[in-house]
Write a protein that holds these residues in place. Structure first.
Motif, short mmCIF file in Angstrom:
data_model
loop_
_atom_site.label_atom_id
_atom_site.label_comp_id
_atom_site.label_asym_id
_atom_site.label_seq_id
_atom_site.Cartn_x
_atom_site.Cartn_y
_atom_site.Cartn_z
N VAL A 146 35.91 40.89 70.86
CA VAL A 146 34.49 40.57 70.98
C VAL A 146 34.01 40.99 72.35
O VAL A 146 34.63 40.67 73.36
CB VAL A 146 34.26 39.05 70.79
N ARG A 169 30.96 40.35 74.67
CA ARG A 169 29.84 39.41 74.79
C ARG A 169 29.37 39.37 76.24
O ARG A 169 30.18 39.32 77.16
CB ARG A 169 30.31 38.02 74.34
N PHE A 172 30.30 41.20 81.30
CA PHE A 172 30.84 40.74 80.02
C PHE A 172 31.94 39.72 80.25
O PHE A 172 32.63 39.74 81.26
CB PHE A 172 31.39 41.94 79.23
N THR A 173 32.12 38.85 79.27
CA THR A 173 33.12 37.78 79.41
C THR A 173 34.51 38.33 79.65
O THR A 173 35.29 37.73 80.38
CB THR A 173 33.13 36.87 78.17
N ASP A 199 37.72 36.13 73.81
CA ASP A 199 36.91 37.26 73.34
C ASP A 199 37.76 38.53 73.26
O ASP A 199 37.65 39.30 72.31
CB ASP A 199 35.70 37.48 74.24
#
Length: 180
Positions: free
Chosen positions: A154, A156, A121-122, A149
């Motif tokens: 978030v 992502r 994930f980012t 993020d």
């Protein structure tokens, strides 16, 4: 967002300069003449303003075993091979009733960016160049906007194929969604 980013960098700087484990790892990297990066969850936790767990992940440009063994010696811990296939090593340091883990992995690819693109994930695909830290300033490498993020809550995937490459990332996504 600028205020959030600034507070992240302030928190990061304070943590990096005060943390004994980071200081010792920087000394080990210098002693072995290799580059190293702090990566992963610890940076995510700082970005999310969470309490930082004593669980460190490092990517090393070479001599992974030697860096881990030197870190164990300097910190009074134990080093062992964590994953034969990847060449990762773990150092465990007992601190009272708790333990601190430091994982050292070889760099995947030629650059840290090559390594980060392989992550899930980012928010976990950020790194701090520890060589820059020993020279006076921490350079944060965030090619997938993980900091943005994290500040926007978030979660992502770094790549579209992240879940196909490792289906267990779906389970990790559920766990991380409760903390992000």
């Amino acid at each position: 967002r600028e205020t959030e980013a600034l507070s992240f960098f302030e928190r990061l700087d304070a943590f990096l300069r005060q943390d004994i484990f980071i200081g010792e790892v920087c000394a080990c990297l210098k002693g072995c003449a290799v580059n190293g990066y702090l990566v992963g969850g610890l940076l995510r936790d700082i970005a999310l303003k969470k309490e930082v767990a004593k669980d460190y992940d490092f990517v090393v440009s070479g001599m992974v075993k030697e860096v881990a063994c030197l870190a164990a010696e300097r910190l009074g811990g134990t080093a062992f091979l964590l994953d034969r296939l990847s060449g990762s090593h773990r150092v465990v340091v007992k601190t009272g009733a708790a333990a601190v883990t430091l994982d050292f992995s070889p760099m995947r690819g030629r650059t840290i960016e090559d390594d980060l693109v392989e992550r899930d994930f980012t928010v976990n695909a950020m790194a701090v160049d520890l060589t820059s830290l020993s020279q006076g300033s921490a350079i944060v490498i965030d090619p997938f906007n993980g900091l943005t993020d994290a500040s926007g809550s978030v979660l992502r995937a770094v790549t579209e194929g992240a879940f196909a490459e490792d289906p267990l990332r779906c389970v990790r996504a559920v766990r991380l969604s409760h903390c992000c």
